[in-house]
Design a protein around this motif. Structure first.
Motif, PDB file in Angstrom:
ATOM      1  N   ALA A  83       1.169   4.154  -2.971  1.00 54.63           N
ATOM      2  CA  ALA A  83       0.862   5.856  -2.628  1.00 54.63           C
ATOM      3  C   ALA A  83       2.098   6.377  -3.366  1.00 54.63           C
ATOM      4  O   ALA A  83       1.680   7.494  -3.969  1.00 54.63           O
ATOM      5  CB  ALA A  83       0.856   5.964  -1.035  1.00 54.63           C
ATOM      6  N   GLU A 102       0.801  -1.346  -0.082  1.00 56.75           N
ATOM      7  CA  GLU A 102       0.031  -0.106   0.108  1.00 56.75           C
ATOM      8  C   GLU A 102       0.817   1.242   0.096  1.00 56.75           C
ATOM      9  O   GLU A 102       0.601   2.265  -0.652  1.00 56.75           O
ATOM     10  CB  GLU A 102      -1.071  -0.171   1.179  1.00 56.75           C
ATOM     11  CG  GLU A 102      -1.850   1.023   1.009  1.00 56.75           C
ATOM     12  CD  GLU A 102      -3.114   0.784   2.225  1.00 56.75           C
ATOM     13  OE1 GLU A 102      -3.303   1.803   2.918  1.00 56.75           O
ATOM     14  OE2 GLU A 102      -3.515  -0.088   2.411  1.00 56.75           O
ATOM     15  N   ARG A 103       1.906   1.321   0.769  1.00 55.29           N
ATOM     16  CA  ARG A 103       2.686   2.384   0.706  1.00 55.29           C
ATOM     17  C   ARG A 103       3.431   2.564  -0.692  1.00 55.29           C
ATOM     18  O   ARG A 103       3.656   3.962  -1.070  1.00 55.29           O
ATOM     19  CB  ARG A 103       3.908   2.255   2.009  1.00 55.29           C
ATOM     20  CG  ARG A 103       4.607   3.714   2.318  1.00 55.29           C
ATOM     21  CD  ARG A 103       5.249   3.516   3.624  1.00 55.29           C
ATOM     22  NE  ARG A 103       5.918   4.584   4.039  1.00 55.29           N
ATOM     23  CZ  ARG A 103       5.348   5.731   4.919  1.00 55.29           C
ATOM     24  NH1 ARG A 103       3.964   5.184   5.090  1.00 55.29           N
ATOM     25  NH2 ARG A 103       5.904   6.403   5.161  1.00 55.29           N
ATOM     26  N   ASP A 156      -3.888   8.592   4.929  1.00 57.49           N
ATOM     27  CA  ASP A 156      -4.098   7.518   3.821  1.00 57.49           C
ATOM     28  C   ASP A 156      -3.987   8.425   2.448  1.00 57.49           C
ATOM     29  O   ASP A 156      -4.909   8.940   2.020  1.00 57.49           O
ATOM     30  CB  ASP A 156      -5.573   6.910   4.173  1.00 57.49           C
ATOM     31  CG  ASP A 156      -5.646   5.838   3.239  1.00 57.49           C
ATOM     32  OD1 ASP A 156      -4.933   5.644   2.237  1.00 57.49           O
ATOM     33  OD2 ASP A 156      -6.652   5.223   3.499  1.00 57.49           O
ATOM     34  N   ASP A 202      -6.382   7.281  -0.281  1.00 59.43           N
ATOM     35  CA  ASP A 202      -7.748   7.584  -0.360  1.00 59.43           C
ATOM     36  C   ASP A 202      -7.935   9.152  -0.766  1.00 59.43           C
ATOM     37  O   ASP A 202      -8.987   9.275  -1.509  1.00 59.43           O
ATOM     38  CB  ASP A 202      -8.337   7.723   1.196  1.00 59.43           C
ATOM     39  CG  ASP A 202      -8.908   6.270   1.461  1.00 59.43           C
ATOM     40  OD1 ASP A 202      -8.907   5.274   0.754  1.00 59.43           O
ATOM     41  OD2 ASP A 202      -9.134   6.120   2.858  1.00 59.43           O
ATOM     42  N   ASP A 212       1.605   9.149   7.927  1.00 59.85           N
ATOM     43  CA  ASP A 212       0.754   8.308   8.120  1.00 59.85           C
ATOM     44  C   ASP A 212      -0.460   8.280   7.757  1.00 59.85           C
ATOM     45  O   ASP A 212      -1.573   7.471   8.166  1.00 59.85           O
ATOM     46  CB  ASP A 212       0.959   7.357   9.335  1.00 59.85           C
ATOM     47  CG  ASP A 212       1.972   6.495   9.787  1.00 59.85           C
ATOM     48  OD1 ASP A 212       2.999   6.040   8.416  1.00 59.85           O
ATOM     49  OD2 ASP A 212       2.757   6.394  10.590  1.00 59.85           O
TER      50      ASP A 212
END
Length: 187
Positions: A51, A47-48, A166, A169, A164
């Protein structure tokens, strides 16, 4: 390359100007390497990494555009400035060429990102950022305009990532995507 460009409807004089610019080749190669490296890493970093991909991928066409024209990147700059050819048209032609190629390369690299939403979410922000860069280049040197636009996009997202928050999103949100579309169309 000029034959390919004239084949898609570009006048021969414009096609020669775009194809002859050595600075474009460096921009294209840099875009290819950067996008593929980030996409491969993001595809494996969870996920990171996704991003980071959404932060970096829209910047690649912007940086390619920044490298398309100017006294520091174009050995033919002096000749092009002194020619009767409109400078704005030359900037737009070169910017379109590098943005198109780097955008296609980024789309290809996006196929390495496992999440389909993430793989496509960078497209509208990229259009908006390139559009803003070209609008600002009317008053600022192209690299300055690109650097400012890139920093304005990436800095808050990177800060959010390291706090940290999101970031996925935020970038995937309908409001950001619609805003990017509106900015891109307006630019």
């Amino acid at each position: 390359a000029p034959v390919l460009l004239t084949g898609v409807g570009l006048p021969e004089t414009d096609a020669r100007l775009v194809a002859a610019a050595p600075s474009l080749h460096a921009s294209w190669f840099t875009a290819l390497v950067a996008v593929l490296a980030v996409a491969v890493w993001a595809g494996q970093a969870g996920e990171r990494g996704a991003a980071v991909f959404l932060i970096v991928a829209p910047l690649v066409p912007v940086l390619a555009v920044a490298g398309a024209y100017g006294p520091r990147v174009d050995p033919t700059y002096e000749v092009s400035v002194s020619s009767p050819y409109p400078t704005l048209r030359l900037v737009l032609l070169r910017a379109a060429a590098v943005a198109l190629v780097s955008g296609v390369l980024a789309v290809l690299a996006s196929t390495l990102v496992p999440d389909v939403d993430v793989a496509a979410a960078w497209l509208l922000p990229s259009v908006a950022l390139v559009g803003l860069t070209l609008v600002l280049a009317r008053w600022l040197p192209l690299p300055v305009a690109a650097g400012g636009v890139a920093a304005a996009y990436a800095a808050p997202l990177m800060a959010a990532l390291y706090a940290d928050a999101d970031v996925l999103d935020v970038v995937l949100s309908a409001s950001l995507q619609w805003a990017a579309l509106a900015v891109g169309v307006a630019a």
